[in-house]
Design an enzyme around this catalytic site. Structure first.
Site, PDB file in Angstrom:
ATOM      1  N   GLY A  37       0.848  -1.206   0.000  1.00  0.00           N
ATOM      2  CA  GLY A  37       0.000   0.000   0.000  1.00  0.00           C
ATOM      3  C   GLY A  37       0.872   1.240   0.000  1.00  0.00           C
ATOM      4  N   GLY A  40      -0.443   4.782  -0.675  1.00  0.00           N
ATOM      5  CA  GLY A  40      -1.545   5.320   0.135  1.00  0.00           C
ATOM      6  C   GLY A  40      -1.123   6.422   1.095  1.00  0.00           C
ATOM      7  NE  ARG A  71      -5.390  -1.206  -5.911  1.00  0.00           N
ATOM      8  CZ  ARG A  71      -6.451  -1.268  -5.113  1.00  0.00           C
ATOM      9  NH1 ARG A  71      -7.280  -2.289  -5.201  1.00  0.00           N
ATOM     10  NH2 ARG A  71      -6.689  -0.332  -4.243  1.00  0.00           N
ATOM     11  CE  LYS A 170      -7.270   3.417  14.587  1.00  0.00           C
ATOM     12  NZ  LYS A 170      -7.820   4.243  15.638  1.00  0.00           N
ATOM     13  CE1 TYR A 201      -3.518   7.948  21.197  1.00  0.00           C
ATOM     14  CE2 TYR A 201      -3.391   8.003  23.580  1.00  0.00           C
ATOM     15  CZ  TYR A 201      -3.647   8.632  22.387  1.00  0.00           C
ATOM     16  OH  TYR A 201      -3.999   9.947  22.383  1.00  0.00           O
ATOM     17  N   GLY A 203       2.817   3.052  21.587  1.00  0.00           N
ATOM     18  CA  GLY A 203       4.137   3.571  21.250  1.00  0.00           C
ATOM     19  C   GLY A 203       4.401   4.910  21.897  1.00  0.00           C
ATOM     20  CG  HIS A 262      -6.133   4.762  20.777  1.00  0.00           C
ATOM     21  ND1 HIS A 262      -5.375   3.847  20.089  1.00  0.00           N
ATOM     22  CD2 HIS A 262      -6.529   5.689  19.867  1.00  0.00           C
ATOM     23  CE1 HIS A 262      -5.317   4.202  18.808  1.00  0.00           C
ATOM     24  NE2 HIS A 262      -6.015   5.318  18.647  1.00  0.00           N
ATOM     25  NE  ARG A 369      -7.512  14.266  35.902  1.00  0.00           N
ATOM     26  CZ  ARG A 369      -6.936  15.422  36.214  1.00  0.00           C
ATOM     27  NH1 ARG A 369      -6.909  15.837  37.461  1.00  0.00           N
ATOM     28  NH2 ARG A 369      -6.394  16.170  35.276  1.00  0.00           N
TER      29      ARG A 369
END
Lengths: 514, 513
Positions: A37, A40, A71, A170, A201, A203, A262, A369
């Site tokens: 891809g 993209g 492609r 995802k 997240y 990372g 996340h 929190r």
């Protein structure tokens, strides 16, 4: 000492030691990084730039080649010019940049076509030491072609001599059923230790820090439980709406986009027991265990919202979600959600975990929190506010403990203050790498700790699927909230109802202001 | 909340804080009597402090100041003597005049009944003098304590207002002599009339210990033997006796610092939560801590005496014994480290390390709680122990030394801190001097920050056997170099009882943003 800027070779040396010691990793091995891809958006804006930064900083193994596949009939030159605006190349780096692109090649082909992948396979073999090279396949692709591409990779492109790792993005399905289908498909082709599911997240600096904070500090051990913690709030807020990209968003909604992945990942890291070791599977075993203790979210513990334009706002703020021309008319997709989850285990029974996320809100913020319980047996006439430990993920990474101190001066009354660790002031010279840099590096190193395992994913969907199905079937209308607000007032009421206390008396004071 | 307030706002808030629900009437007349008005303490500390309180509008409006001493002095002479210590701003000339207009001076003999009768009449002669509350500050050498307190009691007590007596150390030099003095005082005054000053109790961070400990849920569960490995209380001075060793030599560092300042801090760190913040509830808890401490023994102590550093400059070249006012061959300690155990359920087995000394490498007073290692380490022994540090002086601060992920692409732990440095967080807040707070407390009738008779007795009980032993045996203190950390034996003692010094941590000044 440790925050002095290091030279690049020092950083590299230290990193190598940390990352590769005691591993079957040989820096001298050849690696091939294949971007599927390559034409993209994700590839152009994120993956190529990230590979360039890692290459520039000398963090990749020396013999690494990059192969784009898509492609379109493209050239490396075309990719280069498409990516350049996102690569932040300094003037002095043009030579290195050329070196980077000289290691890039491109191949076009069809995702559903075995021939194309045979060709890709031969191309990979033909690269210098290509047949022995380790292969990393990054799937920067829409879900529609996942099945074909993964099958074709498995059958035509894997190396027999080196290792193969597949990085997937995802969406991982859209509910328990579809996600399971995808997982089953993937596991029919690859083993779990070959699959790297990205949740970016994981990372982030402060998310990665949670393990050390919790398990490296004696002071937090005895208070990290239901005895001391009244409530945990995990927040993700964005100050902007869909801005013409609502068509894509509308398929998913904020729960799938942010909460189910996340926020739930952060919850796992906050709530899990100490793992047997810091090895990836020991950590993920504990995360799964947390999720298993969570019952599916019920509608009564959720507030959903959808933003409407603020007539007094400026520009985009005037527009509601439904004003986005790409959003289907009358869509009931939530752009805001607050959900209360309970972890039914010995440590957390009864403690509400409040997950809040939304678009078009009053600020940009991602944080964790912990609100502690009141001091039992108060001797200060109810002048004390609850302690809170806050880990701010973005913007401006920080850790601070909101606490009470004697009002300075001739007074004896308590007043709110904080013990602070603001990264920008404490670690000014330290560069915090982007989430993707860390994660791609992890794939090279074979560290799966910061990637989502199949069983984690299944549990996450199990928790949210009944709610998602319910609201989609019933077309539950979300509560409208104004662009730029805190979200629906009902969300704050829900938090209050489950026990979070917001006093409004505290105000952050930057201790490092000049 | 940390925005600078106007003076009237400060005053209003303070009044509310201090006087609400008290039998204190701002409009009452008060007379503050300084006994020993011609002495060093009065000149350098008490008059200046009264001036600052007066200037800042913190004293009740009708307050008069009466000096008493042997010398034949005038208010003008006192003014001239005090002025260098009063830090008067240029704009405050009028205000200083107003202050000294409320000042009076009476001379007399400390052991002379007639002098005190005269003083009493003088006090009665002040405006509303017969109804005024009286505060007697005894800025006097111990030799005249007996007579002066007796004479005050017999001749100078207000009959309508209240009477309070402020006394300064030394409160005796061992259990026996201290008890004699306490018995004498309590034959004349009730406990709620006696205000024994330990100026460490007037320090911002020492006063903060109560709020920190009992106002924060996060500290409750870890403030005990399960989580704390050791507690270190430190007082270090970078200079020697500098010609004033004659006075010091009579007492030594244990009486001068450890038995009072450090032990008071220990009490505040170790005590159980009091039933309320009332003075006696707090002092009850402090006494209870002391009762659980057995007398210090010599094997848990290291004593030192500084010697000159030949490579040092100026005073640093001089040993304690080079001070001409110090008796030849004196074995008085200028440095002491002592390990004390509080034998109760919360603290059994946790060493409380008291360290103090002169002519050391730095000026510092702090409380340091060192936490235990994380059980079941998963980071390959890369974690250091957490510490919670309350720095009393200089540069008031609270910080928690802890581990964080090394920022960047790393995953290993590294040391950092959660910080509250007063100088950066409360830039515009003026922290009052310890004496200002304490004198204000006396006006308000708050005894929380003063030493009660039973506290004093327990403190002496703990240290008297050791003091008697070293004085009887003339135990030679270990020599240490001016400007050093003190004798290495002290560090060895710390290590032996379980304090761990990794040497890997270095404070990093946060960058201004």
């Amino acid at each position: 000492m440790a925050s002095l800027p290091l030279s690049r070779s020092e950083v590299f040396g230290q990193l190598r030691k940390e990352l590769y010691d005691d591993r079957e990793f040989h820096q001298a091995d050849t690696h091939t990084f294949i971007i599927l891809g390559a034409s993209g958006d994700l590839a152009r804006k994120k993956i190529y730039p990230t590979l360039w930064w890692l290459f520039r900083d000398g963090l990749l193994p020396e013999e690494t080649y990059f192969v784009g596949f898509a492609r379109s009939n493209l050239t490396v030159e075309a990719i280069r010019s498409a990516c350049l605006p996102y690569m932040k190349v300094a003037d002095s780096e043009s030579k290195q940049l050329s070196a980077f692109f000289s290691r890039n090649t491109y191949l076009s082909g069809k995702y559903g076509d075995a021939e194309s992948f045979l060709k890709l396979g031969s191309h990979l073999d033909a690269l210098p030491s290509g047949s022995e090279a380790n292969r990393l396949f990054y799937l920067a692709l829409p879900p529609s072609v996942y099945q074909d591409v993964t099958k074709n990779i498995r059958h035509h492109c894997i190396t027999r001599k080196g290792w193969n790792r597949v990085i997937v993005e995802k969406p991982f399905g859209r509910d328990l059923q579809t996600s399971e289908e995808l997982s089953i498909h993937l596991s029919s082709l690859f083993t779990e230790d070959q699959i790297y599911r990205i949740d970016h997240y994981l990372g982030k600096e402060m998310v990665q820090n949670l393990m050390v904070l919790r398990f490296g500090n004696r002071i937090f051990g005895p208070i990290w439980n239901r005895e001391s913690i009244a409530c945990v709030v995990l927040t993700f807020k964005e100050p902007f709406g869909t801005q013409g990209r609502g068509g894509y968003f509308d398929d998913f909604g904020i729960i799938r986009d942010v909460m189910q992945n996340h926020l739930l990942q952060m919850l796992s890291l906050v709530a899990m027991e100490k793992p047997a070791s810091t090895s990836s599977d020991d950590v993920r075993d504990e995360k799964v265990k947390v999720l298993k203790s969570i019952t599916p979210v019920s509608v009564s513990n959720v507030v959903l919202g959808q933003y409407v334009g603020d007539p007094e706002g400026k520009g985009d703020a005037k527009l509601g979600y439904l004003d986005d021309p790409t959003v289907p008319k009358g869509s009931c997709t939530p752009t805001f959600a607050t959900a209360v989850l309970y972890v039914h285990n010995e440590r957390w029974d009864g403690v509400p975990f409040v997950l809040r996320c939304g678009k078009a809100l009053n600020e940009r913020k991602a944080e964790l929190r912990l609100q502690f319980t009141d001091v039992p047996g108060d001797i200060f006439n109810s002048q004390c506010r609850r302690n809170e430990l806050v880990v701010r993920v973005q913007p401006d990474e920080a850790i601070y403990a909101k606490m009470m101190s004697k009002k300075p001066g001739v007074y004896f009354s308590p007043e709110e203050t904080e013990l602070d660790l603001t990264y920008r002031s404490r670690y000014r010279d330290v560069k915090l790498p982007d989430a993707y840099e860390r994660l791609i590096l992890d794939v090279f190193c074979g560290s799966q700790m910061h990637f989502v395992r199949s069983d984690e994913l299944r549990e996450a969907w199990r928790i949210f699927t009944p709610l998602l199905h319910h609201i989609e079937k019933e077309k539950t209308p979300p509560i409208p909230y104004t662009y730029g607000s805190r979200g629906p007032a009902e969300a704050d009421q829900l938090m209050k109802q489950v026990g979070f206390r917001y006093e409004g008396t505290y105000k952050w004071v930057n201790p490092h202001a000049v | 909340m940390s925005l600078p307030l106007s003076r009237s706002e400060v005053f209003g808030q303070l009044r509310k804080d201090l006087y609400d629900d008290e039998e204190f009437h701002q409009t009452d007349v008060h007379i503050f009597i300084i006994m020993g008005a011609s002495g060093d303490l009065a000149k350098k500390k008490i008059y200046p402090t009264l001036w600052w309180l007066f200037r800042d509008g913190l004293l009740p409006e009708d307050t008069y100041f009466v000096g008493f001493a042997r010398s034949d002095l005038t208010v003008d002479a006192i003014r001239a003597a005090c002025l260098p210590h009063m830090k008067v701003g240029e704009s405050e000339a009028e205000r200083v005049d107003a202050f000294f207009k409320r000042n009076f001076y009476v001379s007399g003999k400390y052991d002379d009944d007639a002098s005190f009768t005269k003083l009493h009449e003088y006090l009665l002669g002040l405006p509303s003098g017969s109804e005024a509350n009286r505060l007697f500050y005894l800025a006097l050498p111990p030799s005249v304590y007996h007579n002066v307190t007796k004479n005050i009691r017999n001749h100078c007590m207000a009959t309508k207002g209240w009477n309070r007596v402020i006394v300064e150390k030394p409160f005796g030099h061992d259990l026996q002599s201290s008890e004699d003095l306490s018995n004498h005082l309590s034959s004349l005054f009730t406990e709620d009339q006696i205000y024994r000053i330990d100026h460490y109790l007037g320090k911002e961070m020492v006063q903060n210990l109560m709020v920190l400990r009992f106002g924060n849920r996060i500290f409750g569960p870890i403030w005990n033997r399960d989580s704390i490995a050791s507690v270190v209380l430190t007082f270090k001075e970078p200079f020697g006796t500098q010609g004033r060793g004659g006075y010091f030599d009579e007492f030594g560092i244990i009486r001068d610092v450890m038995q009072n300042h450090l032990l008071q801090m220990l009490c505040l760190v170790a005590m159980e939560k009091p039933a309320s913040t009332s003075s006696d509830d707090v002092r009850d808890e402090k006494v209870k801590v002391l009762k659980c401490i057995s007398p210090l023994t010599l094997d848990n102590a290291v004593l030192g005496q500084y010697v000159g550093n030949p490579e040092g400059e100026g005073d640093a070249k001089l040993s304690y014994l080079d001070d001409p006012t110090v008796p030849k061959g004196s074995t008085t300690a200028t440095f002491a480290t002592a390990v004390i155990y509080v034998n109760n359920e919360r603290w059994d087995g946790v060493p409380f390390i008291l360290r103090c000394g002169k002519a050391l490498n730095e000026r510092k007073a702090e409380v340091r709680l060192q936490f235990k290692d994380v059980p079941g380490d998963i980071f390959g022994s890369q974690c250091r122990r957490n510490e919670l540090v309350v720095r009393v002086q200089p540069n008031e601060a609270i910080y928690a030394k802890m581990m964080t992920k090394k920022p960047g692409v790393y995953f290993s732990p590294e040391e950092t801190e959660l910080d509250l440095t007063y100088g950066s967080r409360y830039k515009d807040v003026k922290l009052p001097d310890a004496y200002e707070r304490l004198i204000l407390d006396v006006f308000c009738g708050s005894q929380m920050h003063f030493v009660r008779s039973d506290e004093l007795r327990e403190a002496w009980r703990i240290f008297t056997p050791l003091l008697h032993q070293v004085e009887k045996e003339k135990t030679p203190p270990i020599k240490y170099t001016y400007g050093s950390r003190g004798p290495p034996e002290a560090d060895e003692l710390l290590q032996r009882v379980g304090f761990r010094y990794a040497g890997t941590y270095k404070w990093v000044e946060p960058h201004r943003l």
